[in-house]
Motif scaffolding. Structure first.
Motif, PDB file in Angstrom:
ATOM      1  N   MET A 145       0.826  -1.212   0.000  1.00 40.40           N
ATOM      2  CA  MET A 145       0.000   0.000   0.000  1.00 40.40           C
ATOM      3  C   MET A 145       0.855   1.255   0.000  1.00 40.40           C
ATOM      4  SD  MET A 145      -3.284  -0.690  -0.118  1.00 40.40           S
ATOM      5  CE  MET A 145      -4.109   0.739   0.598  1.00 40.40           C
ATOM      6  N   ALA A 146       2.038   1.155   0.621  1.00 41.83           N
ATOM      7  CA  ALA A 146       2.961   2.297   0.618  1.00 41.83           C
ATOM      8  C   ALA A 146       3.707   2.429  -0.699  1.00 41.83           C
ATOM      9  CB  ALA A 146       3.954   2.151   1.767  1.00 41.83           C
ATOM     10  N   GLY A 147       3.447   1.496  -1.628  1.00 43.93           N
ATOM     11  CA  GLY A 147       4.044   1.579  -2.955  1.00 43.93           C
ATOM     12  C   GLY A 147       5.333   0.828  -3.120  1.00 43.93           C
ATOM     13  N   HIS A 148       5.708  -0.009  -2.130  1.00 43.06           N
ATOM     14  CA  HIS A 148       7.018  -0.656  -2.160  1.00 43.06           C
ATOM     15  C   HIS A 148       6.908  -2.156  -2.392  1.00 43.06           C
ATOM     16  CE1 HIS A 148       8.910   3.046  -0.836  1.00 43.06           C
ATOM     17  NE2 HIS A 148       8.018   3.131   0.138  1.00 43.06           N
ATOM     18  N   ALA A 149       7.811  -2.662  -3.217  1.00 43.36           N
ATOM     19  CA  ALA A 149       7.917  -4.097  -3.448  1.00 43.36           C
ATOM     20  C   ALA A 149       9.278  -4.371  -4.067  1.00 43.36           C
ATOM     21  CB  ALA A 149       6.808  -4.601  -4.370  1.00 43.36           C
ATOM     22  N   GLU A 150       9.676  -5.631  -4.024  1.00 41.85           N
ATOM     23  CA  GLU A 150      10.915  -6.043  -4.678  1.00 41.85           C
ATOM     24  C   GLU A 150      10.610  -7.187  -5.625  1.00 41.85           C
ATOM     25  OE1 GLU A 150      14.814  -8.664  -3.669  1.00 41.85           O
ATOM     26  OE2 GLU A 150      14.329  -7.125  -2.191  1.00 41.85           O
ATOM     27  N   PHE A 151      11.075  -7.050  -6.852  1.00 42.76           N
ATOM     28  CA  PHE A 151      10.935  -8.109  -7.830  1.00 42.76           C
ATOM     29  C   PHE A 151      12.306  -8.433  -8.399  1.00 42.76           C
ATOM     30  CE2 PHE A 151       6.778  -5.908  -8.029  1.00 42.76           C
ATOM     31  CZ  PHE A 151       5.968  -6.968  -7.634  1.00 42.76           C
ATOM     32  N   PHE A 152      12.755  -9.640  -8.166  1.00 42.74           N
ATOM     33  CA  PHE A 152      14.011 -10.135  -8.720  1.00 42.74           C
ATOM     34  C   PHE A 152      15.190  -9.227  -8.376  1.00 42.74           C
ATOM     35  CE2 PHE A 152      10.822 -11.407 -12.151  1.00 42.74           C
ATOM     36  CZ  PHE A 152      10.467 -12.565 -11.488  1.00 42.74           C
ATOM     37  N   GLY A 153      15.247  -8.826  -7.130  1.00 41.07           N
ATOM     38  CA  GLY A 153      16.370  -8.033  -6.667  1.00 41.07           C
ATOM     39  C   GLY A 153      16.286  -6.551  -6.956  1.00 41.07           C
ATOM     40  N   VAL A 154      15.215  -6.094  -7.567  1.00 41.71           N
ATOM     41  CA  VAL A 154      15.044  -4.672  -7.893  1.00 41.71           C
ATOM     42  C   VAL A 154      13.947  -4.095  -7.022  1.00 41.71           C
ATOM     43  CG1 VAL A 154      14.462  -2.994  -9.684  1.00 41.71           C
ATOM     44  CG2 VAL A 154      15.834  -5.023 -10.261  1.00 41.71           C
ATOM     45  N   GLU A 155      14.276  -3.104  -6.226  1.00 46.17           N
ATOM     46  CA  GLU A 155      13.295  -2.442  -5.377  1.00 46.17           C
ATOM     47  C   GLU A 155      12.468  -1.471  -6.212  1.00 46.17           C
ATOM     48  OE1 GLU A 155      12.441  -2.674  -2.255  1.00 46.17           O
ATOM     49  OE2 GLU A 155      13.969  -4.042  -1.461  1.00 46.17           O
ATOM     50  N   ARG A 156      11.155  -1.519  -5.992  1.00 48.51           N
ATOM     51  CA  ARG A 156      10.259  -0.585  -6.661  1.00 48.51           C
ATOM     52  C   ARG A 156       9.536   0.241  -5.617  1.00 48.51           C
ATOM     53  NH1 ARG A 156       7.552  -2.809 -12.153  1.00 48.51           N
ATOM     54  NH2 ARG A 156       6.867  -0.636 -12.065  1.00 48.51           N
ATOM     55  N   GLY A 157       9.429   1.530  -5.899  1.00 51.84           N
ATOM     56  CA  GLY A 157       8.705   2.417  -5.004  1.00 51.84           C
ATOM     57  C   GLY A 157       7.515   3.072  -5.664  1.00 51.84           C
ATOM     58  N   ASP A 158       7.087   2.507  -6.828  1.00 48.13           N
ATOM     59  CA  ASP A 158       6.048   3.136  -7.642  1.00 48.13           C
ATOM     60  C   ASP A 158       4.762   2.330  -7.683  1.00 48.13           C
ATOM     61  OD1 ASP A 158       7.100   0.997  -9.070  1.00 48.13           O
ATOM     62  OD2 ASP A 158       6.960   2.005 -11.012  1.00 48.13           O
ATOM     63  N   LEU A 159       4.582   1.424  -6.734  1.00 52.05           N
ATOM     64  CA  LEU A 159       3.425   0.546  -6.837  1.00 52.05           C
ATOM     65  C   LEU A 159       2.114   1.190  -6.409  1.00 52.05           C
ATOM     66  CD1 LEU A 159       5.386  -1.710  -7.567  1.00 52.05           C
ATOM     67  CD2 LEU A 159       4.014  -3.225  -6.147  1.00 52.05           C
ATOM     68  N   ALA A 160       2.171   2.397  -5.876  1.00 48.07           N
ATOM     69  CA  ALA A 160       0.905   3.072  -5.594  1.00 48.07           C
ATOM     70  C   ALA A 160       0.158   3.356  -6.893  1.00 48.07           C
ATOM     71  CB  ALA A 160       1.153   4.368  -4.827  1.00 48.07           C
ATOM     72  N   ASP A 161       0.907   3.636  -7.956  1.00 49.52           N
ATOM     73  CA  ASP A 161       0.307   3.915  -9.263  1.00 49.52           C
ATOM     74  C   ASP A 161       1.282   3.434 -10.334  1.00 49.52           C
ATOM     75  OD1 ASP A 161      -1.273   4.808 -11.328  1.00 49.52           O
ATOM     76  OD2 ASP A 161      -0.620   6.903 -11.161  1.00 49.52           O
ATOM     77  N   PRO A 162       1.340   2.127 -10.590  1.00 50.68           N
ATOM     78  CA  PRO A 162       2.404   1.578 -11.445  1.00 50.68           C
ATOM     79  C   PRO A 162       2.197   1.857 -12.920  1.00 50.68           C
ATOM     80  CG  PRO A 162       0.927  -0.164 -10.735  1.00 50.68           C
ATOM     81  CD  PRO A 162       0.493   1.073 -10.011  1.00 50.68           C
ATOM     82  N   ASP A 163       3.341   1.919 -13.613  1.00 51.11           N
ATOM     83  CA  ASP A 163       3.361   1.938 -15.074  1.00 51.11           C
ATOM     84  C   ASP A 163       3.521   0.483 -15.503  1.00 51.11           C
ATOM     85  OD1 ASP A 163       4.034   2.006 -17.767  1.00 51.11           O
ATOM     86  OD2 ASP A 163       5.269   3.809 -17.586  1.00 51.11           O
ATOM     87  N   TRP A 164       2.510  -0.074 -16.128  1.00 47.35           N
ATOM     88  CA  TRP A 164       2.482  -1.509 -16.399  1.00 47.35           C
ATOM     89  C   TRP A 164       3.486  -1.949 -17.440  1.00 47.35           C
ATOM     90  CZ3 TRP A 164      -0.013  -3.610 -12.609  1.00 47.35           C
ATOM     91  CH2 TRP A 164      -1.083  -2.941 -12.017  1.00 47.35           C
ATOM     92  N   TRP A 165       4.055  -1.037 -18.169  1.00 52.95           N
ATOM     93  CA  TRP A 165       4.982  -1.404 -19.243  1.00 52.95           C
ATOM     94  C   TRP A 165       6.421  -0.997 -18.946  1.00 52.95           C
ATOM     95  CZ3 TRP A 165       2.408  -0.341 -24.635  1.00 52.95           C
ATOM     96  CH2 TRP A 165       1.163  -0.987 -24.668  1.00 52.95           C
TER      97      TRP A 165
END
Length: 649
Positions: free
Chosen positions: A76-96
């Motif tokens: 919900m805070a927009g944070h996740a990690e996929f395959f060793g890469v931290e993402r902080g944009d999950l509140a409103d992601p760019d799907w591509w």
């Protein structure tokens, strides 16, 4: 990574006439679909009837629910990690968007997108993973256990965003069947977990956009199944997702046909992908887990919808579960064999939930545990949810199941030797891989993997990557990248591309004595270096835990490289042909001595990149330096190379 004309010729050479004909039909269909995209049939009175029983959520253990909600709050805070890469944009992601390379996949007709070309698209795994929507199943599960509507509203917002940005047959998310299949399974569970939310029906069955997406996903999967030499875990995911959607979203004129065809495919391919012993034929452990998760999820949908499933489906899943229980070490870690891309079939748990323990818990709930199964002390969310849907008759007792813990899987060529101090040793004498391309195989014939109380001592380095970094892809699947012997600087099997092997080394196990009395013995050989034969013997003392490895090369004089890759927790002090190994386990110092073959010249390598050597990948997209002990010299057929590993204390 773009594919050359040579790759296409090599790939074609691994196909049979029926597969070639099927692929030609696919090509014609893709051209026709470019200009003739049909409209989803109108639907009236659609309902969702595959809700969880009321007692399911009450059965979720409190600590598992707490981990789930903590993970949901991070998302919900927009944070996740996929395959060793931290993402902080999950509140409103760019799907591509690929955060690893900073590239954005191009728009266009799906089958024109060059998804293998990282320069044009970015890292396709990074782009695809988010759109499996398994992070949304986590948010939906958090709503289900907590009742907090913030989670449901975020799920709804992201689904509507994705559906708007990814019109049917447009863009990179419509190029791979496994992605569509897993995404459908996620949508089924999202709808199920949002059952108590007032907006659930408006998001799914009463939403023409959602219905259109679900229909086009199923139509795509019905038209373009993985076939022939590609019918590995992908076709299982496609069939499971298609079947789940046709059961839970039974709204369309074609639903009954899709359901029947998908179940037929699932039954056929579960059997085809699994040895009679229960191990996955790809000999890639993470895909064993993926296929087992997909199969269990499909059975849950069948039972929820009252659809009869052939007994063979449950039997395969039962055997897979017993095989998993048999091969794990003292910490419930299975072998690190073949490719691994962290792929999951169904995710409803928070961080810190053990994947393999969770599968064994589900197996216990569905099939019943055997006395020799290892104990599982952890908890999860998924098990009580699946167990609430799968009817009790799935429990089959002990008839026909192993009376004691299997240690040798003859069909898969895998042997597990166990010794004192929780010594665990996997010996590999099995087929190179599955089907003619052996897509997820590594050139690891006769390799060994040794752990002490769950710590990697002689480690399988893992996988690290698939696309975009060919030198790293080649290293992690090479003979040099495993604990085995290489001749003349060549791999035992010949690679024709990142998921293609054009010549497979043939192995055979000569001895597999795992009785546990005195000394356990294993011996095997392979023909990957014709006219020479590499034969390896492994002996593990039941009294002392001493592990002895003897390598012989029968044939003409050849240059030899013998590699031993140490786990990342191991520190090595190499002097001559002896390495003193030390590590710490839960605050306790441990040690071992590795006596290496004297006829070879030994060097320690760590974290080298040109060329790669001395690396360990703990998960897809991640790597860390570790120590590789590499011996070089010559084999002339007159002597063998003996390695002895002794654990202290």
């Amino acid at each position: 990574m773009t594919m050359s004309a040579g790759w296409y010729l090599r790939r074609l050479s691994r196909m049979g006439p029926q597969e070639v004909g099927g692929r030609l039909g696919d090509a014609v269909r893709r051209r026709r679909w470019r200009s003739a995209r049909p409209t989803c049939p109108s639907v009236t009175g659609a309902r969702f009837t595959a809700a969880l029983p009321p007692e399911a959520l009450a059965a979720v253990p409190p600590d598992a629910a707490k981990r789930l909600v903590a993970e949901a709050d991070r998302l919900m805070a927009g944070h996740a990690e996929f395959f060793g890469v931290e993402r902080g944009d999950l509140a409103d992601p760019d799907w591509w968007y690929d955060p690893k390379t900073g590239r954005r996949a191009p728009w266009g007709y799906a089958f024109d997108v060059p998804y293998r070309d990282e320069d044009a698209v970015g890292d396709i795994k990074q782009i695809w993973e988010l759109s499996r929507h398994q992070y949304l199943t986590v948010l939906a599960a958090a709503y289900a256990v907590s009742g907090d509507e913030r989670y449901a509203e975020r799920v709804a917002g992201h689904l509507r965003s994705w559906w708007t940005a990814n019109a049917p047959l447009r863009g990179v998310h419509w190029t791979s069947g496994i992605e569509l299949g897993i995404r459908l399974l996620s949508w089924v569970w999202i709808r199920r977990l949002l059952e108590g939310w007032p907006g659930a029906a408006g998001l799914f069955e009463d939403n023409p956009v959602a219905r259109t997406q679900i229909w086009h996903h199923q139509r795509w999967l019905a038209a373009f199944p993985s076939r022939g030499s590609s019918a590995n875990n992908h076709v299982v995911a496609e069939a499971a997702g298609q079947f789940a959607a046709a059961c839970a979203f039974d709204w369309f004129p074609s639903s009954a046909r899709w359901r029947t065809d998908a179940l037929r495919s699932l039954e056929r391919n579960l059997r085809a992908n699994t040895f009679p012993s229960g191990l996955n034929r790809e000999l890639a452990t993470e895909y064993h887990g993926l296929v087992l998760e997909l199969g269990l999820a499909a059975v849950a949908e069948a039972d929820a919808a009252g659809v009869r499933v052939p007994a063979t489906v449950r039997l395969v899943l039962l055997r897979m579960t017993d095989a998993l229980a048999a091969v794990v070490d003292s910490r419930l870690r299975p072998p690190r064999q073949g490719d691994a891309d962290d792929g999951h079939g169904l995710v409803v748990d928070g961080a810190g939930t053990d994947r393999w323990g969770s599968l064994l818990l589900t197996g216990e709930a569905v099939f019943g545990r055997l006395p020799w199964w290892p104990e599982v002390t952890g908890t999860d969310v998924r098990t009580p949810l699946l167990a609430a849907l799968i009817r009790p008759y799935g429990k089959s007792g002990t008839a026909g199941r192993p009376a004691s813990r299997p240690a040798h899987f003859a069909d898969a060529g895998m042997t597990i030797l166990r010794g004192p101090g929780e010594i665990w040793c996997r010996c590999d004498g099995g087929p190179h891989g599955f089907l003619s391309i052996a897509a997820h195989a590594h050139a690891d014939a006769l390799s060994v993997e040794v752990r002490h109380d769950g710590v990697d001592v002689l480690a399988d380095p893992g996988t690290y990557c698939y696309h975009g970094q060919p030198e790293w892809r080649q290293y992690f699947r090479s003979t040099l990248g495993h604990n085995t012997l290489r001749l003349d600087g060549e791999d035992q099997s010949v690679s024709g591309g990142p998921f293609l092997w054009t010549r497979h080394a043939q192995s055979r196990v000569l001895v597999a004595d795992t009785s546990g009395q005195g000394v356990a013995r294993w011996c095997a050989e392979h023909d990957g270096y014709q006219p020479s034969t590499h034969r390896r013997r492994v002996e593990l003392s039941a009294a002392s835990g001493e592990l002895r490895i003897l390598d012989e090369v029968r044939g003409p004089r050849r240059a030899v490289q013998l590699a031993f890759h140490l786990g990342p927790a191991i520190t090595a002090d190499l002097v001559g042909d002896r390495a003193e190994l030390t590590w710490t386990r839960e605050g306790e110092d441990r040690s071992a001595t590795l006596d290496l073959p004297g006829p070879l010249s030994w060097q320690a390598h760590r974290g080298e990149s040109d060329p790669p050597l001395g690396w360990y990948s703990p998960g897809f997209g991640r790597k860390e330096p570790t120590t590789t002990l590499l011996g070089t010299g010559f084999a002339d057929g007159t002597r063998g190379f003996t390695t002895v590993l002794r654990f202290h204390g």
